[in-house]
Design an enzyme around this catalytic site. Structure first.
Site, PDB file in Angstrom:
ATOM      1  N   GLY A 245       0.782  -1.232   0.000  1.00  0.00           N
ATOM      2  CA  GLY A 245       0.000   0.000   0.000  1.00  0.00           C
ATOM      3  C   GLY A 245       0.809   1.275   0.000  1.00  0.00           C
ATOM      4  CD  GLU A 280       1.361  -9.075   1.134  1.00  0.00           C
ATOM      5  OE1 GLU A 280       1.295 -10.218   1.584  1.00  0.00           O
ATOM      6  OE2 GLU A 280       0.360  -8.412   0.800  1.00  0.00           O
ATOM      7  N   PRO A 281       4.732  -4.422  -1.024  1.00  0.00           N
ATOM      8  CG  PRO A 281       6.774  -3.349  -1.361  1.00  0.00           C
ATOM      9  CD  PRO A 281       6.129  -4.466  -0.588  1.00  0.00           C
ATOM     10  N   GLY A 282       3.371  -3.133  -4.074  1.00  0.00           N
ATOM     11  CA  GLY A 282       3.239  -3.358  -5.512  1.00  0.00           C
ATOM     12  C   GLY A 282       3.502  -2.050  -6.238  1.00  0.00           C
ATOM     13  NE  ARG A 283      -0.683   2.743  -5.488  1.00  0.00           N
ATOM     14  CZ  ARG A 283      -1.824   2.685  -6.189  1.00  0.00           C
ATOM     15  NH1 ARG A 283      -1.894   3.259  -7.357  1.00  0.00           N
ATOM     16  NH2 ARG A 283      -2.879   2.067  -5.711  1.00  0.00           N
ATOM     17  NE  ARG A 319      -4.207   3.542 -10.381  1.00  0.00           N
ATOM     18  CZ  ARG A 319      -4.096   4.682  -9.749  1.00  0.00           C
ATOM     19  NH1 ARG A 319      -3.726   5.765 -10.387  1.00  0.00           N
ATOM     20  NH2 ARG A 319      -4.349   4.755  -8.468  1.00  0.00           N
ATOM     21  CB  CYS A 351     -19.326   5.483 -27.017  1.00  0.00           C
ATOM     22  SG  CYS A 351     -20.664   6.642 -27.262  1.00  0.00           S
ATOM     23  CD  GLU A 352     -18.691   3.283 -20.399  1.00  0.00           C
ATOM     24  OE1 GLU A 352     -18.762   3.812 -19.280  1.00  0.00           O
ATOM     25  OE2 GLU A 352     -18.698   2.064 -20.587  1.00  0.00           O
ATOM     26  CE1 TYR A 380      -2.451  -3.112  -8.554  1.00  0.00           C
ATOM     27  CE2 TYR A 380      -1.419  -1.093  -7.774  1.00  0.00           C
ATOM     28  CZ  TYR A 380      -1.755  -2.416  -7.588  1.00  0.00           C
ATOM     29  OH  TYR A 380      -1.390  -3.061  -6.426  1.00  0.00           O
TER      30      TYR A 380
HETATM   31  N1  LLP Z   1      -1.049  -7.046  -0.778  1.00  0.00           N
HETATM   32  C1  LLP Z   1      -2.336  -7.313  -1.000  1.00  0.00           C
HETATM   33  C2  LLP Z   1      -2.970  -8.417  -0.296  1.00  0.00           C
HETATM   34  C3  LLP Z   1      -3.077  -6.535  -1.901  1.00  0.00           C
HETATM   35  O1  LLP Z   1      -4.351  -6.809  -2.115  1.00  0.00           O
HETATM   36  C4  LLP Z   1      -2.447  -5.474  -2.594  1.00  0.00           C
HETATM   37  C5  LLP Z   1      -3.193  -4.634  -3.546  1.00  0.00           C
HETATM   38  C6  LLP Z   1      -1.084  -5.249  -2.342  1.00  0.00           C
HETATM   39  C7  LLP Z   1      -0.421  -6.052  -1.426  1.00  0.00           C
HETATM   40  C8  LLP Z   1      -0.303  -4.157  -3.043  1.00  0.00           C
HETATM   41  O2  LLP Z   1      -0.801  -2.896  -2.830  1.00  0.00           O
HETATM   42  P1  LLP Z   1       0.050  -1.652  -3.384  1.00  0.00           P
HETATM   43  O3  LLP Z   1       1.371  -1.648  -2.685  1.00  0.00           O
HETATM   44  O4  LLP Z   1       0.238  -1.843  -4.822  1.00  0.00           O
HETATM   45  O5  LLP Z   1      -0.776  -0.462  -3.072  1.00  0.00           O
HETATM   46  N2  LLP Z   1      -6.070  -1.061  -8.854  1.00  0.00           N
HETATM   47  C9  LLP Z   1      -5.849  -0.157  -7.743  1.00  0.00           C
HETATM   48  C10 LLP Z   1      -5.020  -0.790  -6.657  1.00  0.00           C
HETATM   49  C11 LLP Z   1      -5.623  -2.046  -6.091  1.00  0.00           C
HETATM   50  C12 LLP Z   1      -4.705  -2.758  -5.141  1.00  0.00           C
HETATM   51  C13 LLP Z   1      -5.262  -4.061  -4.709  1.00  0.00           C
HETATM   52  N3  LLP Z   1      -4.431  -4.757  -3.759  1.00  0.00           N
HETATM   53  C14 LLP Z   1      -5.227   1.141  -8.254  1.00  0.00           C
HETATM   54  O6  LLP Z   1      -4.955   1.247  -9.436  1.00  0.00           O
HETATM   55  O7  LLP Z   1      -5.035   2.081  -7.482  1.00  0.00           O
END
Ligand code: LLP
Length: 431
Positions: A245, A280-283, A319, A351-352, A380
């Protein structure tokens, strides 16, 4: 780039890569070579982001949330940088293993897992017995047991507190996710009897900024308390996974997240535990490693705004439509030209009305043929692209010009239709 955006760790690069830091000439070249819309992605920046995370969380297990960007090269790069992979589906588990990530570095976070996902993952576990599965409901634990799984199981708890950039991405506290804190000890005791109990997990939500730190800290504090309670009951807690997150600055003027402050707050809130911290970072890993390029095809002077029609829309970058998300936009073609600044609404071909990348944004007056760059599109972006309106998904290339994912064709879009020849027009025509 200002000096305060640099970290001491030179190999970790600056704290953030802004849209203006991308080389406009190079983006132009790539757009000419591969066409638009086009995602451009820089694995070098992914490495830097991984290194800054490792520097901030030196003792923690860092798992990259693959859902943010699943290209094979990304999974390989982050794993090469010492990160494990957190997967949200059987498909992601398969992609991680196919990318050469060993099972011990793969975690599957099961959210209401379809039977097919469980079958594929349990099957993968048989040949990768160190793989971890995180379960967030007693029924998921039952269903794993029914399938003969007795490997590493982590319990997802509902911490009762969450945070995020939009209500649609706040997970912590939502009843959909995790086992209530009150019911967690009993389920953990059961898990410890039946499986290799691999600890506890919670995830607050996505896009947490410095302002949300209090919620993050509270989540971590509750997990720390639970870990100590379980230990006191004789259940060793190998890992306390506090989720991902970590936010990134989407607005050009927004400050970079102070990762060291987040790490410090995390450690302090967690307190003394026997197990290991996991994040658990993704973004954070991929957002500023990607930009989206799109070409202006139509310019219209409406009374309230100048509408720039472009070839990317909500099917390319969802997004803004889904979360009202802000993405910086730059018009490299206007640099050095005398254009006035006007309120520009960038509109896609769908068309939205939701199909807008931004509304009334002050930008140089657009002209047909301009190339626009959209920032922070690495996370994302491609992953949420769709073929709605029978629109093929874009290509994605690295900054070096390597193809990561080829552009889809119209034939790709209709490939799941029944073949014309075998589709009977009338019942009597059936063989
Ligand atoms: N761990 C779990 C269990 C998660 O569900 C998620 C994201 C993450 C880690 C990674 O979160 P991050 O570090 O990337 O914030 N599509 C949305 C974001 C949805 C995230 C869902 N879960 C967007 O574009 O903002």
């Amino acid at each position: 780039m200002s000096s305060d955006e640099r970290t001491d760790e030179t190999d970790g690069g600056p704290a953030v890569r802004r849209l203006t830091d991308w080389d406009g000439d190079r983006l132009d070249e790539l757009a000419d070579e591969y066409g638009t819309p086009l995602y451009v992605f820089d694995p070098v920046r992914v490495r830097e982001n991984c290194r800054r995370l490792r520097a901030a969380f030196p003792d923690a297990e860092i798992q990259y949330a693959a859902k943010a960007h699943t290209a094979r090269e990304t999974l390989r790069t982050v794993h090469d940088e010492g990160l494990a992979i957190e997967c949200a589906s059987a498909g992601e588990v398969r992609r991680a293993l196919d990318a050469g990530v060993p099972g011990r570095d793969v975690t599957y976070t099961a959210v209401n897992p379809p039977a097919r996902d469980l079958e594929v993952v349990v099957d993968a576990w048989r040949s990768n017995p160190e793989l971890t599965i995180t379960a967030g409901a007693a029924n998921t634990v039952d269903r794993l047991e029914e399938r003969g799984f007795d490997g590493r199981l982590r319990l997802r708890v509902n911490p009762g507190v969450g945070a995020g950039h939009h209500e649609k991405v706040v997970t912590g506290g939502h009843p959909k996710f995790g086992v209530g804190l009150d019911r967690a000890p009993a389920l953990a005791a059961r898990a410890a009897d039946t499986f290799e109990f691999a600890g506890i997990h919670a995830h607050a939500g996505s896009g947490i900024s410095g302002e949300d730190l209090a919620d993050h800290r509270e989540l971590v504090r509750r997990l720390g308390d639970l870990a100590r309670d379980l230990e006191a009951d004789g259940i060793p807690v190998e890992t306390v996974d506090v989720g991902g997150g970590f936010g990134v600055p989407y607005r050009e003027e927004a400050p970079a997240l102070d990762l060291d402050a987040v790490a410090e707050a995390t450690r302090e809130a967690l307190g003394e535990i026997d197990g290991r911290l996991a994040v658990e970072p993704g973004r954070y890993v991929v957002a500023d490693a990607g930009v989206l390029l799109t070409r202006v095809n139509t310019v219209k002077e409406a009374p309230s705004t100048v509408v720039a029609g472009v070839d990317a829309g909500m099917t390319t970058l969802l997004r803004p439509a889904m979360y009202d998300a802000y993405h910086a936009v730059r018009n490299p073609d206007a640099i050095g030209q005398e254009r006035d600044t006007v309120g520009v609404t960038i509109a896609g071909p769908v068309c939205e009305t939701a199909d807008l990348l931004c509304e009334n944004r002050p930008l140089p007056r657009p002209e047909r043929g301009d190339l626009l760059a959209v920032g922070n599109a690495g996370a994302y972006g491609y992953e949420m692209a769709s073929t709605y309106n029978s629109r093929p998904r874009p290509a994605e290339v690295t900054l070096d010009g390597e193809l990561l994912r080829r552009r889809e064709t119209l034939a790709d879009v209709s490939r799941f239709d029944r073949a014309k020849d075998s589709t009977p027009r009338r019942p009597e025509e059936e063989p």
